[in-house]
Design an enzyme around this catalytic site. Sequence first.
Site, PDB file in Angstrom:
ATOM      1  N   GLN A   1      28.091  78.646 109.151  1.00 56.54           N
ATOM      2  CA  GLN A   1      27.409  77.496 109.745  1.00 56.54           C
ATOM      3  C   GLN A   1      25.912  77.762 109.914  1.00 56.54           C
ATOM      4  OE1 GLN A   1      28.191  74.397 110.207  1.00 56.54           O
ATOM      5  NE2 GLN A   1      30.240  74.714 109.375  1.00 56.54           N
ATOM      6  N   SER A   2      25.328  78.522 109.007  1.00 57.00           N
ATOM      7  CA  SER A   2      23.906  78.838 109.118  1.00 57.00           C
ATOM      8  C   SER A   2      23.027  77.606 108.933  1.00 57.00           C
ATOM      9  CB  SER A   2      23.546  79.881 108.063  1.00 57.00           C
ATOM     10  OG  SER A   2      22.142  79.957 107.912  1.00 57.00           O
ATOM     11  N   ASN A   3      22.140  77.406 109.881  1.00 54.93           N
ATOM     12  CA  ASN A   3      21.143  76.339 109.737  1.00 54.93           C
ATOM     13  C   ASN A   3      20.083  76.731 108.714  1.00 54.93           C
ATOM     14  OD1 ASN A   3      22.102  74.595 111.933  1.00 54.93           O
ATOM     15  ND2 ASN A   3      21.593  76.367 113.197  1.00 54.93           N
TER      16      ASN A   3
ATOM     17  N   ALA B   1      25.370  83.017 108.076  1.00 53.87           N
ATOM     18  CA  ALA B   1      26.715  82.662 108.534  1.00 53.87           C
ATOM     19  C   ALA B   1      27.176  81.361 107.862  1.00 53.87           C
ATOM     20  CB  ALA B   1      26.716  82.501 110.049  1.00 53.87           C
TER      21      ALA B   1
END
Length: 345
Positions: A84-86, A82
């Site tokens: 905002q993928s960590n 995504a």
Amino acid sequence: MHELTHSPLPELASYPKVRLGHVPTPLEFMPRLSSRFEPLQLYVKRDDCTGLGFGGNKVRQLEYYLGDALSKGCDTVLSTGAIQSNFMRTLAAAAGKLGLECHIQLEDRVPGKSELYHRSGNRMLSGLFGAHISFCPDGEDEVEADLRVRALADELAASGRKPYVIPLKPVRKPKGAFGYADAALELTGQFQSAGIEPDMILVGSGSGITHSGLLLGLRLLGSGIPVLGACVRRPADLQAPRVLGHCNNLCEMIGREGMVTEQDIRVSDRAYFPGYGQLTESVTGAVELAATHEGLLLDPVYSGKALATLIAMIESGELSECRTVVFIHTGGTPALFAYQDDMKL
Ligand SMILES: *Cc1c(COP(=O)(O)O)cnc(C)c1O
């Protein structure tokens, strides 16, 4: 250049690992949250403090994925997640540290998000860590997202690179989970030192890699502590078989079939809806509660939803048999900045 090592668990010793994290991470008692939810005794495992590039649970997973990549002589890593993928942020950080070229694909998975969501937080950091970033408009099609990454990997291979792909879809050998089998060893030692016997371990369950690795590690160590996965990515009826699938694959990888069984899989989707990365007041409330009571920063997508799940379960009486609960803080805090507007801060 980067020395490979392996797990202290003998069953995992044939899987190479590269050190990336600051471990062991602390196990802390949360006195003010505990008194709020008496008689529960709430502890937090600070895996937000794994160090690399703002930390979080992906650091332990990447120790195995990138250990595998390095042992195979790969020089380029690719994955998809995504916006905002960590995972993408941490992969970019690790690749930079190990001198690997990094290509990440960001999927538009959450509808109606602000300008901040598209620019700030993890998205900004992935760029700062030097990753090559591409975009995938459809965030719900895992197969399509993986196919696009695979096509890019083929192109890079044709131009002489040695690519290593970490796919989104469940794979037969989910090696990253071993990072959480190692964490289980760390945890059981910390439980002993603290003199506690937890009735439950709570963890956010997205891909299910962290959840299944923890279960594997605990059962290998002879611990029967229940692990509850708080659903953040899909509802419970879809998440449970996914976690079981990972567990079966992991058991097979180490030749210990049946070490984890269907009865071990516990998930709750009490705070999941309306969907991945979408906030509700209960999630915002949980993030605020941790911040104001423990000085603890959670994130809106994962750890905040996990705490909201715990609170919903306490309030519904589902945890009336529990006294000591350990919350795995899986990190994700950079997303706070990307969700600033949604949190009304
Ligand atoms: C990825 C992630 C999770 C979920 O972990 P999985 O191994 O994908 O299930 C939980 N919390 C945070 C902060 C994450 O980034």
